[in-house]
Design an enzyme around this catalytic site. Structure first.
Site, PDB file in Angstrom:
ATOM      1  NE  ARG A  54      -1.889  -2.203   2.835  1.00 50.53           N
ATOM      2  CZ  ARG A  54      -2.321  -3.433   2.625  1.00 50.53           C
ATOM      3  NH1 ARG A  54      -3.521  -3.630   2.182  1.00 50.53           N
ATOM      4  NH2 ARG A  54      -1.558  -4.468   2.883  1.00 50.53           N
ATOM      5  CB  THR A  55       3.274   2.597   2.451  1.00 53.49           C
ATOM      6  OG1 THR A  55       2.418   2.195   3.523  1.00 53.49           O
ATOM      7  CG2 THR A  55       3.877   3.940   2.779  1.00 53.49           C
ATOM      8  CE  LYS A  82      26.282  -5.601  -6.734  1.00 53.89           C
ATOM      9  NZ  LYS A  82      26.609  -4.728  -7.874  1.00 53.89           N
ATOM     10  NE  ARG A 104       7.015   0.994   5.040  1.00 59.88           N
ATOM     11  CZ  ARG A 104       5.798   0.483   5.122  1.00 59.88           C
ATOM     12  NH1 ARG A 104       5.587  -0.782   4.828  1.00 59.88           N
ATOM     13  NH2 ARG A 104       4.776   1.230   5.480  1.00 59.88           N
ATOM     14  CG  HIS A 132       3.493   4.517   8.713  1.00 58.28           C
ATOM     15  ND1 HIS A 132       3.652   5.341   7.628  1.00 58.28           N
ATOM     16  CD2 HIS A 132       2.979   3.351   8.246  1.00 58.28           C
ATOM     17  CE1 HIS A 132       3.246   4.681   6.541  1.00 58.28           C
ATOM     18  NE2 HIS A 132       2.837   3.477   6.890  1.00 58.28           N
TER      19      HIS A 132
HETATM   20  C1  NCD Z   1       1.664  -0.853   8.423  1.00 61.65           C
HETATM   21  C2  NCD Z   1       3.144  -0.630   8.465  1.00 61.65           C
HETATM   22  O1  NCD Z   1       3.860  -1.046   7.574  1.00 61.65           O
HETATM   23  O2  NCD Z   1       3.556  -0.010   9.428  1.00 61.65           O
HETATM   24  N1  NCD Z   1       1.053  -0.945   7.214  1.00 61.65           N
HETATM   25  C3  NCD Z   1       0.920   0.169   6.413  1.00 61.65           C
HETATM   26  O3  NCD Z   1       1.804   0.975   6.247  1.00 61.65           O
HETATM   27  N2  NCD Z   1      -0.289   0.352   5.839  1.00 61.65           N
HETATM   28  C4  NCD Z   1       1.175  -1.769   9.452  1.00 61.65           C
HETATM   29  C5  NCD Z   1       1.623  -3.201   9.452  1.00 61.65           C
HETATM   30  O4  NCD Z   1       2.621  -3.578   8.832  1.00 61.65           O
HETATM   31  O5  NCD Z   1       0.938  -3.980  10.112  1.00 61.65           O
END
Ligand code: NCD
Length: 300
Positions: A54-55, A82, A104, A132
């Protein structure tokens, strides 16, 4: 604001500006041509060191709808495998003239470090178990659009709070915006440092909740055993049909995804009219457009 690293970077008026800007961006989603020229010629890099569906897609769609050039970098298949350090990767991005880096990373604090090495804006898209912030913004946006307000709402955040950067960012942002948050889960999964109400009894919390946010049990971050069994967890902290019916009529059920259907949330609940799970994904694009627009100071 230069970077978005934590929900605590946002005061109430800035957070409200993001939500209002996202509402304007959302009107675009209904049009045939879903594109604004605002960030034409600017470069947004998506730097993902952890899996994401999703993100990553959401930031990519957001940047493209603003006409930015998008570079997707995933650690797999890059020189990271590497052994290249985050700093050397940052310097490479810097040399390519990235205006914004969306990162991320499994290490809490990595986006903050990155922000000291690059000239562009850094957006935290999830760092370890820390924060987040764009997820909290899209959650707040979803609550406001379904329930009409944020101030005074009772929000229960349920489950694996300990490993959840989503919960952490929501606690901060919702406090800033005047909602009342109760963390619910087994004592082993509630961190002691978040200053908000705590309950170990989901059934007691439901009748007074306007919003129930279910969290995924993050087994990949669990080195120890935090509860006796999946069945026992679901029995005490899973949201199933009978439990959902304890909620007030207007209450909504949220989940950031990905879901463990049948564990923290029953399919009957995830697919019910109260569920905002699919809306959250759609709203995520509008909110990330607003964030990129405000950080990069784009003019329309
Ligand atoms: C979450 C995350 O990656 O922090 N998902 C997201 O970004 N929609 C929550 C999760 O991994 O459970």
């Amino acid at each position: 604001m230069k970077h978005l690293l934590s929900a605590t970077d946002l005061d109430a008026s800035t957070a409200t500006l993001v939500l209002d800007t996202a509402a304007e961006m959302a009107t675009l989603a209904g049009r045939e041509v879903k594109k604004l020229p605002t960030l034409r010629g600017r470069t947004v890099v998506n730097l993902f060191y952890e899996d994401s569906t999703r993100t990553r897609i959401s930031f990519e769609a957001a940047a493209k709808r603003l006409s930015a050039d998008v570079i997707n970098f995933s650690a797999k298949g890059s020189s990271v495998s590497k052994g290249e350090s985050l700093k050397d990767t940052a310097l490479t991005l810097q040399a390519m003239g990235a205006d914004a880096v969306v990162i991320r990373h499994p290490a809490s604090g990595a986006p903050h470090r990155l922000s000291t090495w690059v000239a562009g804006s850094v957006v935290n898209a999830g760092d370890g178990t820390h924060e987040h912030p764009t997820q909290a913004l899209l959650d707040a946006y979803t609550m406001r659009s379904r329930l009409g307000r944020l101030a005074g709402l009772s929000v229960a955040i349920v489950g694996d709070v300990l490993h959840s950067r989503v919960a952490r960012s929501n606690v901060h942002l919702l406090a800033t915006l005047g909602a009342k948050v109760t963390l619910v889960g087994p004592p082993t999964l509630i961190p002691p440092d978040l200053r908000t109400e705590v309950s170990y009894d989901l059934d007691a919390v439901l009748p007074d909740a306007d919003v129930v946010m279910m969290l995924r049990v993050q087994r990949e971050r669990m080195a120890a055993s935090y509860f006796p069994s999946a069945r026992e967890y679901a029995r005490r902290y899973g949201l199933d049909g009978p439990r959902m019916r304890r909620l007030p009529d207007h209450a909504i059920v949220m989940h950031p995804g990905p879901m463990n259907r049948g564990m923290e949330i029953a399919p009957e609940v995830a697919d019910s009219a109260r569920s905002t799970i699919v809306e959250q994904v759609a709203n995520g694009v509008s909110v990330r457009m607003a964030v990129l627009y405000l950080l990069l100071g784009g003019k329309s």
